[in-house]
Motif scaffolding. Sequence first.
Motif, mmCIF file in Angstrom:
data_model
loop_
_atom_site.group_PDB
_atom_site.id
_atom_site.type_symbol
_atom_site.label_atom_id
_atom_site.label_comp_id
_atom_site.label_asym_id
_atom_site.label_seq_id
_atom_site.Cartn_x
_atom_site.Cartn_y
_atom_site.Cartn_z
ATOM 1 N N LEU A 207 34.026 36.259 42.866
ATOM 2 C CA LEU A 207 33.268 35.536 41.843
ATOM 3 C C LEU A 207 32.179 34.674 42.477
ATOM 4 C CD1 LEU A 207 36.213 34.394 39.540
ATOM 5 C CD2 LEU A 207 34.459 36.072 38.968
ATOM 6 N N ASP A 208 32.517 34.001 43.556
ATOM 7 C CA ASP A 208 31.550 33.136 44.235
ATOM 8 C C ASP A 208 30.355 33.946 44.742
ATOM 9 O OD1 ASP A 208 30.703 30.618 45.659
ATOM 10 O OD2 ASP A 208 31.054 31.906 47.392
ATOM 11 N N ALA A 209 30.617 35.114 45.326
ATOM 12 C CA ALA A 209 29.523 35.942 45.840
ATOM 13 C C ALA A 209 28.646 36.455 44.698
ATOM 14 C CB ALA A 209 30.094 37.111 46.647
ATOM 15 N N ALA A 210 29.257 36.831 43.574
ATOM 16 C CA ALA A 210 28.479 37.307 42.432
ATOM 17 C C ALA A 210 27.587 36.197 41.881
ATOM 18 C CB ALA A 210 29.415 37.830 41.345
ATOM 19 N N VAL B 163 21.445 45.553 41.156
ATOM 20 C CA VAL B 163 22.191 44.534 40.403
ATOM 21 C C VAL B 163 21.845 44.676 38.925
ATOM 22 C CG1 VAL B 163 22.507 42.070 39.992
ATOM 23 C CG2 VAL B 163 22.346 42.931 42.331
ATOM 24 N N LEU B 164 22.882 44.722 38.084
ATOM 25 C CA LEU B 164 22.712 44.914 36.652
ATOM 26 C C LEU B 164 23.299 43.732 35.893
ATOM 27 C CD1 LEU B 164 24.074 48.576 36.514
ATOM 28 C CD2 LEU B 164 21.686 47.894 36.801
ATOM 29 N N ILE B 165 22.754 43.481 34.718
ATOM 30 C CA ILE B 165 23.341 42.496 33.809
ATOM 31 C C ILE B 165 23.568 43.187 32.476
ATOM 32 C CG2 ILE B 165 22.993 40.358 32.532
ATOM 33 C CD1 ILE B 165 21.398 39.293 34.869
ATOM 34 N N GLY B 166 24.809 43.181 32.021
ATOM 35 C CA GLY B 166 25.137 43.798 30.747
ATOM 36 C C GLY B 166 25.351 42.755 29.670
ATOM 37 N N LEU C 101 30.505 48.497 40.404
ATOM 38 C CA LEU C 101 31.379 47.349 40.177
ATOM 39 C C LEU C 101 30.915 46.701 38.882
ATOM 40 C CD1 LEU C 101 33.119 44.725 40.787
ATOM 41 C CD2 LEU C 101 31.105 43.936 42.067
ATOM 42 N N ALA C 102 31.824 46.437 37.955
ATOM 43 C CA ALA C 102 31.502 45.739 36.710
ATOM 44 C C ALA C 102 32.418 44.532 36.594
ATOM 45 C CB ALA C 102 31.677 46.665 35.512
ATOM 46 N N PHE D 261 28.347 41.289 34.988
ATOM 47 C CA PHE D 261 27.573 41.484 36.211
ATOM 48 C C PHE D 261 27.916 42.860 36.758
ATOM 49 C CE2 PHE D 261 27.841 41.530 40.861
ATOM 50 C CZ PHE D 261 26.602 41.073 41.253
ATOM 51 N N GLY D 262 26.918 43.660 37.086
ATOM 52 C CA GLY D 262 27.163 44.987 37.637
ATOM 53 C C GLY D 262 26.487 45.165 38.980
#
Length: 286
Positions: A123-126, A17-20, A37-38, A82-83
């Motif tokens: 969106l909810d899952a992210a 999991v990434l945060i940009g 996924l971005a 969110f990545g």
Amino acid sequence: MLERHARGDGATAIDGVLIGRATRAYENSASMSGTVLALVAQGAKTLALGERVFEYRAGQYLVASVDLPVTGYYTEAPALGFGLLLDPAEIAELLLQAPAGSLPPASGAPSAIAVSDAPAELLDAAVRMLRLLETPRDIPVVAPLIRREILWRLITGEQGATVRQLGLADSSLAHVARSVQWIRDHYREAFRVEDVARLAGMSASAFYRNFQAVTAMSPIQFQKQIRLQEARLMLATRPNDVTGVGQRVGYDSPSQFSREYRRQFGLPPSRDAAHLRATPAATSVP
């Protein structure tokens, strides 16, 4: 939550999991897309793959199913995203568990990069995945479950064809991905398209057609993109060795190297190297 947990390297406490985050707009950056996924929460970005241009903004997501050389810039900043790194083995496992007839059959080679509006379920899952950063003890048990849900939303969503082919070992995209990796590993070497097609298990005509469909480039154009991006990385640490860097990435002619470099990045190699050294690195996801 993205703002609170963003780090300089883009990583998080959850594997994959990434945060940009980007604070400035209109700064070109060349990189490899990764298989990812971005999902954009704030801001907007434009991404170029060959002659294709993808624009996506808050509330939209991008999927990249092959690691390709791309150039992009944020058109609206500050930006947050969110990545999630995409694993072909996990996607293959979900495809095997899908009820018979629940997914449409594959047809041709989809583009390796696609953009869509993000449905509420994705969106909810992210958001639920990000909330785990607030409760670290839950990560080992809950994160894998939410990850599977996100992948399932992608597989069954508007860009499902692109994501599903990532998990199919015999798909056209998988064949192209193998040739992409070979070219990346041997980018300094001259090659014949027929030989790479043989490695991919395709006829030369089918290989060329599928490679173009997936990457928006010919194999030779793709090799040039890799060479130039590798040269740019080298120049960041060797700004006074333009000729040597050009030779290291496969250019016999210094003038050709400088000409193609300027066409790709907008500045001649020496000036771009100075610009790179003077510009602080920015954190982003595709």
